[in-house]
Design an enzyme around this catalytic site. Structure first.
Site, PDB file in Angstrom:
ATOM      1  N   ASN A  51       0.637  -1.330  -0.044  1.00  0.00           N
ATOM      2  CA  ASN A  51      -0.098   0.368   0.040  1.00  0.00           C
ATOM      3  C   ASN A  51       0.829   1.424  -0.283  1.00  0.00           C
ATOM      4  O   ASN A  51       0.339   2.342  -0.773  1.00  0.00           O
ATOM      5  CB  ASN A  51      -1.106  -0.536   1.042  1.00  0.00           C
ATOM      6  CG  ASN A  51      -2.248  -0.917   0.819  1.00  0.00           C
ATOM      7  OD1 ASN A  51      -2.230  -1.147   0.193  1.00  0.00           O
ATOM      8  ND2 ASN A  51      -2.569  -1.537   2.435  1.00  0.00           N
ATOM      9  N   ASP A 104       2.420   1.650  -9.874  1.00  0.00           N
ATOM     10  CA  ASP A 104       1.023   1.246  -9.910  1.00  0.00           C
ATOM     11  C   ASP A 104       1.068  -0.708 -10.446  1.00  0.00           C
ATOM     12  O   ASP A 104       0.123  -0.782 -10.265  1.00  0.00           O
ATOM     13  CB  ASP A 104       0.162   1.923 -10.599  1.00  0.00           C
ATOM     14  CG  ASP A 104      -1.288   2.248 -11.093  1.00  0.00           C
ATOM     15  OD1 ASP A 104      -1.644   1.566 -10.070  1.00  0.00           O
ATOM     16  OD2 ASP A 104      -1.970   1.563 -11.873  1.00  0.00           O
ATOM     17  N   HIS A 126      -7.359   0.248  -6.842  1.00  0.00           N
ATOM     18  CA  HIS A 126      -8.352   0.432  -7.129  1.00  0.00           C
ATOM     19  C   HIS A 126      -8.899   2.033  -6.596  1.00  0.00           C
ATOM     20  O   HIS A 126     -10.015   3.345  -7.777  1.00  0.00           O
ATOM     21  CB  HIS A 126      -9.248  -0.168  -7.915  1.00  0.00           C
ATOM     22  CG  HIS A 126      -8.657  -1.264  -8.465  1.00  0.00           C
ATOM     23  ND1 HIS A 126      -9.293  -2.000  -8.414  1.00  0.00           N
ATOM     24  CD2 HIS A 126      -7.044  -1.460  -8.706  1.00  0.00           C
ATOM     25  CE1 HIS A 126      -8.609  -3.377  -9.284  1.00  0.00           C
ATOM     26  NE2 HIS A 126      -7.205  -2.701  -9.035  1.00  0.00           N
TER      27      HIS A 126
END
Length: 241
Positions: A51, A104, A126
């Protein structure tokens, strides 16, 4: 409102059975970029949270948007006869775009590598992508600019933005119904294109500046009969004396 139960127990139980599934058929991604991402992800230390990679990529997109908003708040810096943004801005913008694109692309690989992938991580990824889609498109508009000479209007730019957002929405709506996220071909193409086009735009800006200055020096100023509509001549003839 705070006591409302947004997720039912049945839906919570579905998280244990959930498995991320995506299909990417873009040749650029399959034969080129995926091999690059597989090499890059091996460099990332295992103690870094996936994350964190996701959030760092979003911050780069956000900072890139703020930077271009400062130097080109009205999307006219790329138009003929306008005060162009500094040359280093386009190089930094291209680097930030590609770095965010790389982060990403490897955050999910890093999550599976560290065995920490989860539905919450996908929602976080997302969810930020939904914001980055708008920011990236608005940042890219600075490269084209609003200019009558190029037939690019504000209506055209915002129409493109709506189409990009609609594509993002339909892709996830399709995943909701089929269980598989079919990645659009335009994603990799647009990211690679933007990362390379921003530095190229820097050289194009230098070329147009030199062209205008050469035209400025070689073309005589005739206020009585303005035979030349070149922006440099218009600017020169508008000056007193």
């Amino acid at each position: 409102m705070f006591n409302y139960q947004y997720v039912t127990p049945q839906q919570l139980a579905g998280f244990d059975r959930y498995k991320y599934s995506a299909m990417d058929t873009n040749p650029l991604s399959v034969y080129v970029m995926q091999h690059l991402w597989n090499r890059i992800v091996k460099v990332i230390p295992l103690w870094i949270a996936p994350n964190l990679l996701t959030f760092t990529g979003f911050v780069l997109i956000l900072l890139n948007y703020f930077m271009l908003s400062y130097f080109d708040w009205d999307y006219t810096a790329s138009g003929p006869g306008s005060n162009h943004a500094p040359n280093w801005v386009w190089g930094v913008s291209g680097l930030a775009t590609f770095s965010a694109y790389a982060l990403d692309s490897i955050d999910g690989k890093h999550a599976r590598r560290t065995q920490s992938s989860s539905p919450l991580g996908e929602l976080f990824d997302h969810g930020l992508d939904s914001w980055a889609t708008s920011l990236f498109s608005l940042s890219l508009f600075s490269v084209f600019g609003i200019s009558p000479e190029r037939a690019v209007s504000a209506y055209t730019l915002y129409t493109v933005l709506c189409m990009v957002l609609l594509t993002f929405l339909l892709s996830h709506w399709e995943k909701y119904n089929t269980g598989v996220l079919f990645l659009p071909w335009g994603y990799d193409i647009s990211q690679v294109g933007a990362a390379h086009f921003c530095p190229c735009h820097r050289h194009f800006t230098i070329f147009t500046r030199r062209t205008r200055m050469a035209h400025y020096r070689e073309t005589p100023c005739t206020r009585a009969s303005s035979h030349c509509s070149h922006p440099a001549c218009s600017l020169r003839c508008s000056q007193p004396g």
